[in-house]
Write an enzyme that holds these catalytic residues in place. Sequence first.
Site, PDB file in Angstrom:
ATOM      1  N   ASP A  99     -25.759  -0.353   7.447  1.00  0.00           N
ATOM      2  CA  ASP A  99     -25.162   0.193   7.805  1.00  0.00           C
ATOM      3  C   ASP A  99     -24.248  -0.463   6.194  1.00  0.00           C
ATOM      4  OD1 ASP A  99     -23.858  -1.475   8.246  1.00  0.00           O
ATOM      5  OD2 ASP A  99     -23.447  -0.340  10.981  1.00  0.00           O
ATOM      6  N   GLU A 121     -32.586  -1.009  11.610  1.00  0.00           N
ATOM      7  CA  GLU A 121     -31.715  -0.427  12.579  1.00  0.00           C
ATOM      8  C   GLU A 121     -31.056   0.879  12.600  1.00  0.00           C
ATOM      9  OE1 GLU A 121     -28.790  -4.115  13.522  1.00  0.00           O
ATOM     10  OE2 GLU A 121     -27.711  -2.581  11.861  1.00  0.00           O
ATOM     11  N   GLU A 135     -18.818   1.877   7.150  1.00  0.00           N
ATOM     12  CA  GLU A 135     -20.382   1.119   8.118  1.00  0.00           C
ATOM     13  C   GLU A 135     -20.602   3.024   8.787  1.00  0.00           C
ATOM     14  OE1 GLU A 135     -19.150  -2.823   7.704  1.00  0.00           O
ATOM     15  OE2 GLU A 135     -18.168  -0.355   8.312  1.00  0.00           O
ATOM     16  N   HIS A 211     -13.517  -9.550  11.386  1.00  0.00           N
ATOM     17  CA  HIS A 211     -13.002  -9.682   9.792  1.00  0.00           C
ATOM     18  C   HIS A 211     -13.435  -7.781   9.249  1.00  0.00           C
ATOM     19  CE1 HIS A 211     -17.828  -9.722  10.319  1.00  0.00           C
ATOM     20  NE2 HIS A 211     -17.952  -8.553   9.800  1.00  0.00           N
ATOM     21  N   ARG A 213     -12.499  -4.800   8.219  1.00  0.00           N
ATOM     22  CA  ARG A 213     -11.711  -3.633   8.319  1.00  0.00           C
ATOM     23  C   ARG A 213     -11.292  -3.125   8.980  1.00  0.00           C
ATOM     24  NH1 ARG A 213     -15.614  -3.311   3.809  1.00  0.00           N
ATOM     25  NH2 ARG A 213     -15.861  -4.107   2.296  1.00  0.00           N
ATOM     26  N   HIS A 244     -13.433 -15.734   7.525  1.00  0.00           N
ATOM     27  CA  HIS A 244     -14.428 -14.677   6.449  1.00  0.00           C
ATOM     28  C   HIS A 244     -13.336 -15.382   5.074  1.00  0.00           C
ATOM     29  CE1 HIS A 244     -15.911 -11.283   4.508  1.00  0.00           C
ATOM     30  NE2 HIS A 244     -16.995 -11.403   5.413  1.00  0.00           N
TER      31      HIS A 244
END
Length: 384
Positions: A99, A121, A135, A211, A213, A244
Amino acid sequence: MKAKTIVMSVFGARPDAVKMAPLVKRLAADPEIHGICCVTGQHRQMLDGILNHFGIKPDYDLDIMTPRQSLAAITAKTLTGMDGVFSELRPDLVLTHGDTSTGFAATLAAFYHKIPVGHVEAGLRTGRLYSPFPEEINRQMISRMASLHFCPTRVNKQNLENENTPGKIYVTGNTVIDALSMTVREVYSFAEPALRGLDFEGTRVLAVTAHRRENYGKPLKDICLALLDLRDANPDVVIVYPVHLSPAVRDTVMPLLDGQERIVLTEPIGLLDMHNLIARSYLVLTDSGGLQEEAPALGKPVLVLRRETERPEAVAAGTVELAGVARENIAGMAQKLLDDEGAYRRMARAVNPYGDGLASERIAQAVRRFAGLTDEPPPEFDAP
């Protein structure tokens, strides 16, 4: 003699590289398939380590990464870069993963060239377009353009069927489980110096990643505060957090956690270090998608630092619990697993619903069928 079927695998982010590597290796071993590997470099530093570990040398490298790159820049550079690649070499099938913006843009470029796409996936959904961001919308749009859909579980397949998704749908298991067999070792020396001195026998190590968003700002701050609460309440707990590279993550995490006793912050660590850290840890707290699949395969309970997950199979199986992003909830749920041995054992021993290590073999068999190299479909992975 018939020319080999050209199958191009495209990926750019570290998690996708981990999950695609076993499939790239499997396709390369097929004498009737010409496997081509193209990377975008969306995660440059983290990607290269994965490629080196698995011994994969890309045939094409777009090298798109720039500091503080925007989603629009990643998408635009991938789209135009893949346009050039497809103009030079027209593969019979393109395989994209998951994604990411790389996956979406590469799929769109293939669609513009009328090249069939296989989506590895496939079928994960939260049903909320902005969570996870970007995603959720990426994978929904990939599904509308792909011809082959390789779903980790039957739940993912049902999601696609509910959307009347075109193309052929297979349940294969997740290739990340294939990767674990190549990375976890009984005797292992960590590459990251900060991990070499950890006492996995005398302390309980909590492995943490955060990490995403949607967790930027207050949610990430609350996650950090919950980690401090757990540290303070448990003298035998050591928290390990590879931070990250995103400035939005580091600007929150470092002021709160850097230099704190029994909290080990590192730079992003390599694949072998991460998998072997999980294998030796007591508990995993993460907002990552991949770790929700990997940790249960290693018998480690997972608390998901998100409000929802596109991987409900693990919640149903009992290997994962949603902790959310509230400080009190995270600390409370983790404390229960630290205090209640029975609750811990139930999660640790639950059956992982994501794979049996044969996903790449099933996908390769489906690719061979698509190419007319066999009439036999792959056996379906017996998953939730």
